[in-house]
Design a protein around this motif. Sequence first.
Motif, PDB file in Angstrom:
ATOM      1  N   GLY A  16      -3.022  42.793 107.761  1.00 29.93           N
ATOM      2  CA  GLY A  16      -2.160  43.324 106.574  1.00 29.93           C
ATOM      3  C   GLY A  16      -1.146  42.392 106.177  1.00 29.93           C
ATOM      4  O   GLY A  16      -0.783  41.204 106.924  1.00 29.93           O
ATOM      5  N   THR A  17      -0.466  42.981 105.218  1.00 29.16           N
ATOM      6  CA  THR A  17       0.626  42.051 104.919  1.00 29.16           C
ATOM      7  C   THR A  17       1.729  42.915 104.376  1.00 29.16           C
ATOM      8  O   THR A  17       1.672  44.209 103.945  1.00 29.16           O
ATOM      9  N   ALA A  18       2.968  42.545 104.407  1.00 28.27           N
ATOM     10  CA  ALA A  18       4.033  43.373 103.850  1.00 28.27           C
ATOM     11  C   ALA A  18       4.243  43.037 102.234  1.00 28.27           C
ATOM     12  O   ALA A  18       3.914  42.117 101.925  1.00 28.27           O
ATOM     13  N   ILE A  19       4.323  44.022 101.744  1.00 22.70           N
ATOM     14  CA  ILE A  19       4.254  44.222 100.027  1.00 22.70           C
ATOM     15  C   ILE A  19       5.730  44.727  99.457  1.00 22.70           C
ATOM     16  O   ILE A  19       6.229  45.497 100.184  1.00 22.70           O
ATOM     17  N   ALA A  20       6.074  43.827  98.753  1.00 20.26           N
ATOM     18  CA  ALA A  20       7.551  44.362  97.886  1.00 20.26           C
ATOM     19  C   ALA A  20       7.103  44.794  96.441  1.00 20.26           C
ATOM     20  O   ALA A  20       6.321  44.137  95.823  1.00 20.26           O
ATOM     21  N   ALA A  21       7.366  45.974  96.070  1.00 21.71           N
ATOM     22  CA  ALA A  21       7.016  46.733  95.079  1.00 21.71           C
ATOM     23  C   ALA A  21       7.309  45.908  93.549  1.00 21.71           C
ATOM     24  O   ALA A  21       6.506  45.982  92.871  1.00 21.71           O
ATOM     25  N   SER A  22       8.760  45.111  93.739  1.00 22.40           N
ATOM     26  CA  SER A  22       9.080  44.458  92.717  1.00 22.40           C
ATOM     27  C   SER A  22       8.224  43.146  92.320  1.00 22.40           C
ATOM     28  O   SER A  22       8.385  42.535  91.233  1.00 22.40           O
ATOM     29  N   ARG A  23       7.254  42.809  93.233  1.00 20.97           N
ATOM     30  CA  ARG A  23       6.439  41.450  93.021  1.00 20.97           C
ATOM     31  C   ARG A  23       5.111  42.042  92.416  1.00 20.97           C
ATOM     32  O   ARG A  23       4.234  41.267  92.165  1.00 20.97           O
ATOM     33  N   LEU A  24       4.689  43.435  92.524  1.00 20.43           N
ATOM     34  CA  LEU A  24       3.282  43.674  92.161  1.00 20.43           C
ATOM     35  C   LEU A  24       2.914  43.366  90.888  1.00 20.43           C
ATOM     36  O   LEU A  24       1.798  43.143  90.477  1.00 20.43           O
ATOM     37  N   GLY A  25       3.795  42.827  90.003  1.00 23.21           N
ATOM     38  CA  GLY A  25       3.569  42.585  88.591  1.00 23.21           C
ATOM     39  C   GLY A  25       3.209  41.074  88.575  1.00 23.21           C
ATOM     40  O   GLY A  25       3.011  40.520  87.319  1.00 23.21           O
ATOM     41  N   ASP A  26       3.526  40.341  89.636  1.00 16.05           N
ATOM     42  CA  ASP A  26       3.055  38.842  89.680  1.00 16.05           C
ATOM     43  C   ASP A  26       1.663  38.933  89.903  1.00 16.05           C
ATOM     44  O   ASP A  26       1.420  39.122  90.988  1.00 16.05           O
ATOM     45  N   SER A  27       1.143  38.164  88.871  1.00 12.42           N
ATOM     46  CA  SER A  27      -0.480  38.395  89.035  1.00 12.42           C
ATOM     47  C   SER A  27      -1.055  37.440  90.266  1.00 12.42           C
ATOM     48  O   SER A  27      -2.064  37.699  91.029  1.00 12.42           O
ATOM     49  N   THR A  28      -0.330  36.389  90.307  1.00 12.83           N
ATOM     50  CA  THR A  28      -0.708  35.362  91.659  1.00 12.83           C
ATOM     51  C   THR A  28      -0.473  35.990  92.857  1.00 12.83           C
ATOM     52  O   THR A  28      -1.402  36.318  93.900  1.00 12.83           O
ATOM     53  N   TYR A  29       0.586  36.877  93.010  1.00 12.57           N
ATOM     54  CA  TYR A  29       0.922  37.484  94.181  1.00 12.57           C
ATOM     55  C   TYR A  29      -0.148  38.703  94.550  1.00 12.57           C
ATOM     56  O   TYR A  29      -0.816  38.850  95.726  1.00 12.57           O
ATOM     57  N   SER A  30      -0.274  39.425  93.303  1.00 13.99           N
ATOM     58  CA  SER A  30      -1.120  40.795  93.639  1.00 13.99           C
ATOM     59  C   SER A  30      -2.649  40.206  93.828  1.00 13.99           C
ATOM     60  O   SER A  30      -3.330  40.998  94.470  1.00 13.99           O
ATOM     61  N   THR A  31      -3.123  39.258  93.235  1.00 11.95           N
ATOM     62  CA  THR A  31      -4.243  38.778  93.447  1.00 11.95           C
ATOM     63  C   THR A  31      -4.724  38.305  94.773  1.00 11.95           C
ATOM     64  O   THR A  31      -5.597  38.797  95.565  1.00 11.95           O
ATOM     65  N   ILE A  32      -3.768  37.558  95.116  1.00 10.39           N
ATOM     66  CA  ILE A  32      -3.959  37.145  96.848  1.00 10.39           C
ATOM     67  C   ILE A  32      -3.788  38.342  97.614  1.00 10.39           C
ATOM     68  O   ILE A  32      -4.816  38.444  98.655  1.00 10.39           O
TER      69      ILE A  32
END
Length: 297
Positions: A16-32
């Motif tokens: 798993g990973t920790a996810i920050a809601a504010s970063r989900l719009g960053d496509s590099t982040y959400s793709t990885i």
Amino acid sequence: AGTLGAAAAQSGRYFGTAIAASRLGDSTYSTIAGREFNMVTAENEMKPDATEPQRGQFNFSSGDQIYNWATQRGMKVRGHTLAWHSQQPGWMQSLSGSSLRQAMIDHINGVMAHYKGKLAYWDVVNEAFNEDGSRRNSNLQGTGNDWIEVAFRTARNADPSVKLCYNDYNIENWSYGKTQGVYRMIQDFKSRGVPIDCVGLQTHFTGGSSLPSNFQTTLSSFAALGVDVALTEVDVTNASTSQYAGLTQACLNVSRCVGITVWGVRDSDSWRSGESPLLFDGGGNKKAAYTSVLNAL
Ligand code: XIL
């Protein structure tokens, strides 16, 4: 397997990973994140200050954003966290005694009702011990030494379907006072029938190139009490490849170690970003530590 999640699944575990809601719009982040992981923890969005900003008024908007993002991709979710001395809303910080005890119970009931039947784990209580193994002084501790077991009993009644965890840092070294203090509490809870299903070892490693001594012994000792164990917030100074491989191997060697969660995706997403502690660099490239973990899984 070509991803961390798929590799962990080969032995019935998750990654798993920790996810920050504010970063989900960053496509590099959400793709990885969408590609590599199969368990998600909200980095801040399910903490008391986020979910109950005013007493009795719950807000699940950013927690639900993460929950929906994860479950739409077939990932499971760890709830984090219900009772903690830190990141309390202002109104809770100023409470004490019986009114704080009731507020804690109401908070657990309110948040768990919203997520009832939806989560795999809840960190019911976070970071309640001092380094020497005594209880941390906090407003919650001031309500009486039984606050932790009251939190777990309340949680079990609120949602019998979710596994209930105690979570802490610096409990990786078996010969450390804090580890022993937490161990004795779990042993006591098990002997008296206080509901507890798992211990989360945060695994924020600082410095050094080898694991804390007896890390695997700690995992197997907790497991022998009849609880699952998990590495819940892993990050390692400069992403030491030997420490990342070693902590992965230690989990794999203990049958009740159910999974590993890293505390963020890229180094630039980390709360310890100055220490480059994660598996992906700021550009989203796999680091050597990524390969060492994947090969160990
Ligand atoms: C951290 C988050 O990563 C930060 O964004 C926030 O500012 C503070 O909390 N132990 C825990 C986590 O249980 O909730 C903490 O997360 C890190 C230490």
